[in-house]
Design an enzyme around this catalytic site. Structure first.
Site, PDB file in Angstrom:
ATOM      1  N   TYR A 280       0.299  14.767   8.622  1.00 48.93           N
ATOM      2  CA  TYR A 280      -0.086  14.176   7.340  1.00 48.93           C
ATOM      3  C   TYR A 280       0.885  13.052   6.995  1.00 48.93           C
ATOM      4  CZ  TYR A 280      -1.393  14.132   2.363  1.00 48.93           C
ATOM      5  OH  TYR A 280      -1.817  13.776   1.101  1.00 48.93           O
ATOM      6  N   TYR A 330      -7.219   7.012   4.171  1.00 48.14           N
ATOM      7  CA  TYR A 330      -6.548   8.109   3.489  1.00 48.14           C
ATOM      8  C   TYR A 330      -7.597   9.133   3.105  1.00 48.14           C
ATOM      9  CZ  TYR A 330      -3.557  10.838   0.458  1.00 48.14           C
ATOM     10  OH  TYR A 330      -2.846  11.871  -0.101  1.00 48.14           O
TER      11      TYR A 330
END
Length: 377
Positions: A280, A330
């Site tokens: 992430y 994103y």
């Protein structure tokens, strides 16, 4: 009991990414859901479990797409929920709450003008009134402070950190669905403006619109679908929530280490067998922190560890092969899970990790999650 929490991923779906005006988060999540259903060769009638995140609510998604689930849950919008969603799905499948569960995420952040902590009404943290006067107004400020500490302790250089942004952009250049595909040089990285010093603009993830969906089923039904199944072999999570408004001294290493060990134990596999890693990357320093916390390198050595092409395609440990949050999109971890599945199915074309059979996915801060994906049970 943890070792029995396994499932097969039989369908994945993504929308295009970027700015997609006129579409709500529900529209984008629903688009991705339809893609995942088609990918699995299923109809809405086959879905009896539903997990949603960042869309308006589970009821709207179910009603709009003809899903009549016997088990359902709706998760908060934060990026950390991507791993929680998979972990929750595993528990629901293992306990017989459902047989086939759809995970649906939609994000209209670009069109809606989201700033993720930097704008009016978007205060960051659980006690924003206490930290905002000191400049902690966004996740970027949080990570900038962590990076500065890492530099002070270990000498991590700007040039070392630039490797993350440059490498992920190289990967995105091979991904037609990526938002940012133009190569980034070291000079371009260094000359990009500071947002919160020492973080440059190119250390920040994108803000964009898009949707992602995954369909998981019980392992015994894995072969009853169009695509080769990819198995969730193990998953774990741990919260580090007390005093989470302030950067942890250990860069979340304690929680990362615990979660990594538990996920590998559940998978009954070994970290040394990993072919690729999905981290992430809301901010580029998080890649360094995750590598150290998971034990891929010693504390303070991540800056050196990622040099020499190690984390690029063809390297020893390819990371975020789609371009990640820094360059692809994103999607708060969801698209990286889809990338892991597609890598293991051999569908990634020129960015394919050769003969990949085991991939680890990890998300940190402040709920740390890790998922192990593999070709075989």
């Amino acid at each position: 009991m943890t070792a029995t929490l396994r499932a097969a991923v039989v369908g994945v779906g993504l929308t295009p990414f970027g700015k997609l005006p006129g579409r709500t988060a529900d529209d984008l999540g629903g688009w991705a859901l339809r893609e995942a259903l088609n990918d699995a060769g299923l109809t809405p009638g086959h879905i009896d479990g539903l997990i949603t995140s960042r869309v308006s609510n589970y009821e709207a998604i179910a009603a709009d797409h003809g899903i009549q689930p016997r088990w359902v849950t709706h998760l908060p919008p934060e990026g950390r929920m991507a791993g929680v969603a998979v972990h929750t799905a595993l528990a629901a499948l293992a306990t017989g709450q459902c047989r086939t569960v759809a995970l649906v995420y939609g994000n209209d952040g670009a069109s809606a003008g989201a700033t993720y902590g930097g704008g009016v009404g978007e205060a960051y943290g659980t006690s924003a009134s206490l930290v905002t006067p000191y400049g902690m107004t966004s996740p970027g400020a949080f990570y900038a402070m962590m990076l500065q500490r890492h530099r002070t302790l270990y000498g991590t250089s700007e040039e070392q950190l630039a490797t993350v942004s440059m490498t992920f952009r190289e990967h995105a250049a091979l991904n037609p669905n990526a938002v940012m595909r133009k190569p980034v040089s070291l000079e371009e990285y260094r000359s990009s403006r500071f947002v919160v010093e020492p973080l440059h603009l190119l250390d920040y993830c994108l803000i964009n619109d898009g949707g992602a969906a995954m369909i998981l089923t019980v392992p015994e039904a894995a072969s009853d679908h169009l695509r080769p199944p990819v198995f969730v072999l193990g998953a774990a999570q741990a919260g580090q929530l007390v005093e989470s408004d302030f950067p942890p001294d250990d860069f979340w290493a304690g929680a990362l280490s615990t979660v990594g060990a538990r996920a590998w134990a559940a998978a009954e596999r070994d970290q040394r067998d990993v072919d690729a890693l999905m981290i992430y990357d809301n901010f580029s320093p998080n890649v360094l922190f995750a590598l150290e916390g998971l034990g891929y390198c010693a504390p303070g050595e991540s800056g050196e560890f990622i040099q020499g092409g190690r984390i690029g395609l063809g390297g020893e440990l390819p990371i975020n092969t789609s371009g990640g949050h820094l360059s692809e999109s994103y999607m708060q971890g969801w698209a990286l899970s889809v990338e892991a599945v597609r890598q293991l199915r051999g569908e990634c074309g020129p960015r394919q990790v050769a003969d990949a059979s085991l991939i680890q996915w990890v998300c940190s801060a402040p709920i740390v999650t890790s998922v192990i994906y593999g070709k075989e049970l």
